[in-house]
Design a protein around this motif. Structure first.
Motif, PDB file in Angstrom:
ATOM      1  N   LEU A 368       4.810  -9.801   6.580  1.00 32.45           N
ATOM      2  CA  LEU A 368       5.210  -8.781   7.542  1.00 32.45           C
ATOM      3  C   LEU A 368       3.971  -8.178   8.171  1.00 32.45           C
ATOM      4  O   LEU A 368       3.087  -7.657   7.469  1.00 32.45           O
ATOM      5  CB  LEU A 368       6.041  -7.688   6.856  1.00 32.45           C
ATOM      6  CG  LEU A 368       7.370  -8.123   6.228  1.00 32.45           C
ATOM      7  CD1 LEU A 368       8.006  -6.969   5.476  1.00 32.45           C
ATOM      8  CD2 LEU A 368       8.303  -8.655   7.302  1.00 32.45           C
ATOM      9  N   ASN A 369       3.913  -8.279   9.518  1.00 27.68           N
ATOM     10  CA  ASN A 369       2.763  -7.739  10.254  1.00 27.68           C
ATOM     11  C   ASN A 369       1.437  -8.278   9.716  1.00 27.68           C
ATOM     12  O   ASN A 369       0.441  -7.554   9.586  1.00 27.68           O
ATOM     13  CB  ASN A 369       2.757  -6.204  10.187  1.00 27.68           C
ATOM     14  CG  ASN A 369       4.021  -5.594  10.808  1.00 27.68           C
ATOM     15  OD1 ASN A 369       4.521  -6.098  11.820  1.00 27.68           O
ATOM     16  ND2 ASN A 369       4.521  -4.526  10.200  1.00 27.68           N
ATOM     17  N   GLY A 370       1.457  -9.571   9.368  1.00 28.24           N
ATOM     18  CA  GLY A 370       0.241 -10.215   8.904  1.00 28.24           C
ATOM     19  C   GLY A 370      -0.113  -9.951   7.459  1.00 28.24           C
ATOM     20  O   GLY A 370      -1.163 -10.383   6.997  1.00 28.24           O
ATOM     21  N   VAL A 371       0.769  -9.258   6.729  1.00 29.88           N
ATOM     22  CA  VAL A 371       0.482  -8.921   5.336  1.00 29.88           C
ATOM     23  C   VAL A 371       1.567  -9.516   4.443  1.00 29.88           C
ATOM     24  O   VAL A 371       2.763  -9.344   4.701  1.00 29.88           O
ATOM     25  CB  VAL A 371       0.413  -7.393   5.135  1.00 29.88           C
ATOM     26  CG1 VAL A 371       0.139  -7.069   3.669  1.00 29.88           C
ATOM     27  CG2 VAL A 371      -0.663  -6.794   6.031  1.00 29.88           C
ATOM     28  N   LYS A 387      -3.016  -5.996  -6.122  1.00 30.68           N
ATOM     29  CA  LYS A 387      -3.447  -5.285  -4.923  1.00 30.68           C
ATOM     30  C   LYS A 387      -4.873  -5.616  -4.529  1.00 30.68           C
ATOM     31  O   LYS A 387      -5.244  -5.484  -3.351  1.00 30.68           O
ATOM     32  CB  LYS A 387      -3.297  -3.782  -5.156  1.00 30.68           C
ATOM     33  CG  LYS A 387      -1.856  -3.322  -5.337  1.00 30.68           C
ATOM     34  CD  LYS A 387      -1.777  -1.830  -5.538  1.00 30.68           C
ATOM     35  CE  LYS A 387      -0.324  -1.375  -5.704  1.00 30.68           C
ATOM     36  NZ  LYS A 387      -0.213   0.093  -5.897  1.00 30.68           N
ATOM     37  N   ILE A 388      -5.680  -6.049  -5.475  1.00 30.40           N
ATOM     38  CA  ILE A 388      -7.082  -6.335  -5.175  1.00 30.40           C
ATOM     39  C   ILE A 388      -7.263  -7.766  -4.676  1.00 30.40           C
ATOM     40  O   ILE A 388      -7.874  -8.007  -3.636  1.00 30.40           O
ATOM     41  CB  ILE A 388      -7.956  -6.088  -6.428  1.00 30.40           C
ATOM     42  CG1 ILE A 388      -7.861  -4.610  -6.836  1.00 30.40           C
ATOM     43  CG2 ILE A 388      -9.406  -6.479  -6.150  1.00 30.40           C
ATOM     44  CD1 ILE A 388      -8.628  -4.289  -8.093  1.00 30.40           C
TER      45      ILE A 388
END
Length: 451
Positions: A368-371, A387-388
């Motif tokens: 989503l939106n490049g993520v 997350k890292i």
């Protein structure tokens, strides 16, 4: 006239071959009135663009064959003769060559048409050393369907038995060595299939009994005037069976799923199914020289419906001929005088079961939106994302946890289980606890084939 020897250039020769020599060899297949032009081509540049293009490609292929450091056991024809080629043939035809040259594009289209049975062979009439160079060149200069076309012309022009000589077991052995091993018989290679021997010639794995039987089949087929490609195909199937640990590494199934997720079952056509049943339940199987394990394997639709397409009638003849009932068998019929092009849809019956359907695919991550993020379904399944590093973390199931290992029933201490082909090629002996196989793509490829 100077020509390129396929065996020498492929493995022994390291001397470069110039384009003038290759052009001369190409022109040697012209008509009689062109002989003067062929001779003159040794001293001047060839002007015909079509001949020049092919001559240059042959010259470059010869140089590559001479300089390439190839394992002595590697089969340069594997990419165009293995089962993977059969399954993906339609895809290969849909991929154009990497060129804008209209002549090369036209030849590639003609090769596609030839393997589909709708056009003539673009390499018909070439010398066998030139055909061998094209078929064995894996540089991308020729498309896979062009290489397959050259290979089929090689098979069609293979030396035949002299009509004035009587075939003997020794002659059958000569045919086996020439057709399966290109003149030099190797020692028996040992299974299992691994990443290292995955492209090795399947015929290398034929054991001594297999080779003796196949030699006798060549002699018999030659005496009967049968197309020796029937024996070639059967020998390849036996070799494949041996290569993959007597078929144990090939976890085959005749059940697939189509693009919509419905279950599809594949089987022999009714006539072949009746023959398969007759062989497996007949009396000849008790005394035949064929490995009964191989017959059980190849006459089951999970394997035979795909790999032995159209070959069941010939196999039946060979099973009976090389048994205690052989003396009572009638001669081979005219249907075996020429191996005709096979249309898969003429030999495989497919049945779609609308009552069985795969559940819809639910992704565990989405972008989503490049993520990339974990979907709600992924979260419900316990997936998280670091997350890292951004790496997806798979939930650990109880079977994945370290702990005492149980021995499988009937497995001797220290003995290894037969590894599947996928495990052998991956180099990982541990089997994932879950594995989805989306076979719809395979189904679509098979359905679209037009040999």
């Amino acid at each position: 006239m100077i020509t390129v020897n396929s065996h020498a250039s492929s493995f022994n020769s390291h001397a470069p071959i110039n384009s003038t020599v290759a052009a001369t060899s190409v022109l040697s297949v012209s008509s009689d009135k062109d002989e003067t032009l062929a001779t003159a081509s040794t001293t001047r540049e060839v002007t015909n663009s079509t001949v020049s293009l092919l001559a240059r490609q042959l010259s470059e292929a010869a140089i590559r064959a001479g300089s390439r450091l190839r394992s002595k056991n590697e089969d340069s024809f594997h990419a165009i003769t293995g089962d993977n080629y059969i399954v993906n043939k339609a895809h290969y035809g849909a991929v154009p060559p990497n060129t804008d040259n209209p002549e090369l594009l036209a030849r590639a289209r003609q090769a596609n048409g030839f393997v589909d049975g709708t056009d003539s062979n673009p390499f018909k009439g070439l010398a066998r050393d030139q055909l061998s160079l094209i078929a064995g060149d894996d540089s991308g200069s020729f498309t896979l369907n062009e290489r397959r076309s050259a290979w089929e012309e090689l098979q069609a022009t293979a030396p035949k038995l002299d009509n004035h000589s009587e075939p003997t077991p020794a002659h059958g052995r000569d045919l086996l060595i020439a057709r399966l091993y290109r003149g030099v018989e190797p020692p028996v290679a040992l299974p299992p299939a691994t990443r290292e021997n995955g492209t090795q010639n399947h015929a290398d794995f034929l054991n001594r009994e297999d080779r003796a039987l196949i030699s006798d089949m060549y002699a018999y087929a030659a005496a009967q005037g049968a197309d020796l490609r029937f024996v070639d195909h059967l020998a390849f199937e036996i070799g494949t069976y041996r290569h993959y640990s007597d078929g144990r590494q090939l976890a085959g199934s005749n059940v697939r799923y189509d693009g919509e997720g419905y279950q599809v079952t594949f089987d022999f056509k009714p006539e072949d199914a009746a023959i398969a049943s007759s062989v497996l339940n007949g009396t000849a199987i008790k005394s035949t020289r064929f490995d009964q394990g191989f017959l059980q394997y190849i006459l089951h639709p999970a394997q035979g419906a795909f790999s032995n397409i159209g070959g069941v009638p010939f196999l039946e003849k060979m099973v009976k001929k090389f048994s205690s009932e052989g003396a009572d068998q009638p001669p081979l019929g005219s249907e075996f005088s020429t191996l005709k092009k096979i249309r898969i849809e003429d030999h495989i019956v497919q049945t779609t079961n609308k009552n069985i359907r795969l559940p819809p695919f639910k992704p565990v991550v989405e972008k989503l939106n490049g993520v990339w993020t974990v979907t709600e379904h992924g979260k419900a399944e316990g997936y998280t994302m670091d997350k890292i590093t951004g790496r997806l973390i798979k939930p650990v199931e109880p079977s994945d946890l370290a702990g005492p290992q149980r021995s499988e029933p009937g497995l001797a201490t220290g003995a290894a289980r037969d590894r599947t082909l996928l495990e052998a090629l991956s180099g990982n002996r541990e089997t994932p606890t879950k594995r989805w196989f989306w076979a719809g793509n395979v189904f679509n490829l098979i359905k679209s084939l037009k040999p």
